[in-house]
Design an enzyme around this catalytic site. Structure first.
Site, PDB file in Angstrom:
ATOM      1  NE  ARG A  23      -2.863   2.330   3.303  1.00 52.61           N
ATOM      2  CZ  ARG A  23      -4.027   2.960   3.127  1.00 52.61           C
ATOM      3  NH1 ARG A  23      -4.987   2.398   2.435  1.00 52.61           N
ATOM      4  NH2 ARG A  23      -4.224   4.136   3.659  1.00 52.61           N
ATOM      5  CG  HIS A  48       3.081   7.370   0.046  1.00 57.43           C
ATOM      6  ND1 HIS A  48       2.447   8.585  -0.079  1.00 57.43           N
ATOM      7  CD2 HIS A  48       2.433   6.704   1.030  1.00 57.43           C
ATOM      8  CE1 HIS A  48       1.469   8.659   0.816  1.00 57.43           C
ATOM      9  NE2 HIS A  48       1.434   7.530   1.492  1.00 57.43           N
ATOM     10  CE  LYS A  94      -3.649  10.224   0.800  1.00 59.38           C
ATOM     11  NZ  LYS A  94      -2.568   9.202   0.737  1.00 59.38           N
ATOM     12  CG  ASN A 146      -0.479  10.560  -2.198  1.00 57.29           C
ATOM     13  OD1 ASN A 146      -0.457   9.905  -1.157  1.00 57.29           O
ATOM     14  ND2 ASN A 146       0.099  10.131  -3.301  1.00 57.29           N
ATOM     15  CB  THR A 147       4.167  12.958  -0.671  1.00 54.68           C
ATOM     16  OG1 THR A 147       3.738  14.173  -0.057  1.00 54.68           O
ATOM     17  CG2 THR A 147       5.623  13.098  -1.094  1.00 54.68           C
ATOM     18  CG  HIS A 207       1.843   6.181   8.243  1.00 56.30           C
ATOM     19  ND1 HIS A 207       0.660   6.540   7.635  1.00 56.30           N
ATOM     20  CD2 HIS A 207       2.111   7.149   9.159  1.00 56.30           C
ATOM     21  CE1 HIS A 207       0.243   7.676   8.165  1.00 56.30           C
ATOM     22  NE2 HIS A 207       1.094   8.063   9.080  1.00 56.30           N
TER      23      HIS A 207
END
Ligand SMILES: *[C@@H]1O[C@H](CO)[C@@H](O)[C@H](O)[C@H]1NC(C)=O
Ligand SMILES: *[C@@H]1O[C@H](CO)[C@@H](O)[C@H](O)[C@H]1NC(C)=O
Ligand SMILES: *[C@@H]1O[C@H](CO)[C@@H](O)[C@H](O)[C@H]1NC(C)=O
Length: 120
Positions: A6, A11, A39, A42-43, A115
């Site tokens: 994920r 990412h 979203k 986001n990076t 994360h």
């Protein structure tokens, strides 16, 4: 999908360099972050998997949630910010490239990124 998979989906994009609005519009949709809602932020990190995994073996620092399984590194990124001008799944983003510090949380043995903790 594992937490690591994920993390990679959301990412990591390598060897792309990104940096444009079109890049964000395309990639946010392709990587599944425009449904059911856009979203907001986001990076994408433009480094290879192993470079990012290696950040997990640098010294531990405090995460936002108070845990100590975070680590920092300097990487090339594209930050995508939702402009709110269009509806899902056709979200419209402002894309910006930079080389900056990121903080990632890692878990497991060997430790892998799970994360992205601090965005800016
Ligand atoms: C990085 O990991 C993803 C997901 O497991 C994989 O599809 C991709 O091929 C990997 N890239 C590299 C350069 O190892
Ligand atoms: C960022 O990308 C540039 C150009 O590809 C490269 O020379 C540089 O080493 C990268 N910086 C980091 C921190 O990876
Ligand atoms: C999204 O954009 C595509 C291509 O421009 C268009 O065909 C589609 O109708 C749009 N969908 C929505 C929900 O706006």
């Amino acid at each position: 999908e594992t937490m690591y998979e994920r993390f990679l989906r959301q990412h990591v994009d390598f060897p792309a360099t990104g940096g444009t609005n079109l890049y964000c519009n395309t990639m946010m949709q392709r990587r599944g972050m425009t449904t059911p809602s856009c979203k907001q932020f986001n990076t994408f990190i433009h480094e290879d998997n192993s470079t990012i995994d290696t950040i997990c073996i640098t010294r531990n620092i405090l995460c936002k949630n108070g845990m100590m399984n975070c680590h920092a590194g300097v990487v090339n990124v594209t930050d995508c910010r939702d402009t709110g001008r269009t509806r899902p799944p056709n979200c419209s983003y402002q894309g910006r490239a930079s080389t900056r510090r990121v903080v990632i949380a890692c878990n497991g043995n060997p430790p892998l990124p799970v994360h992205l903790d601090s965005y800016l």
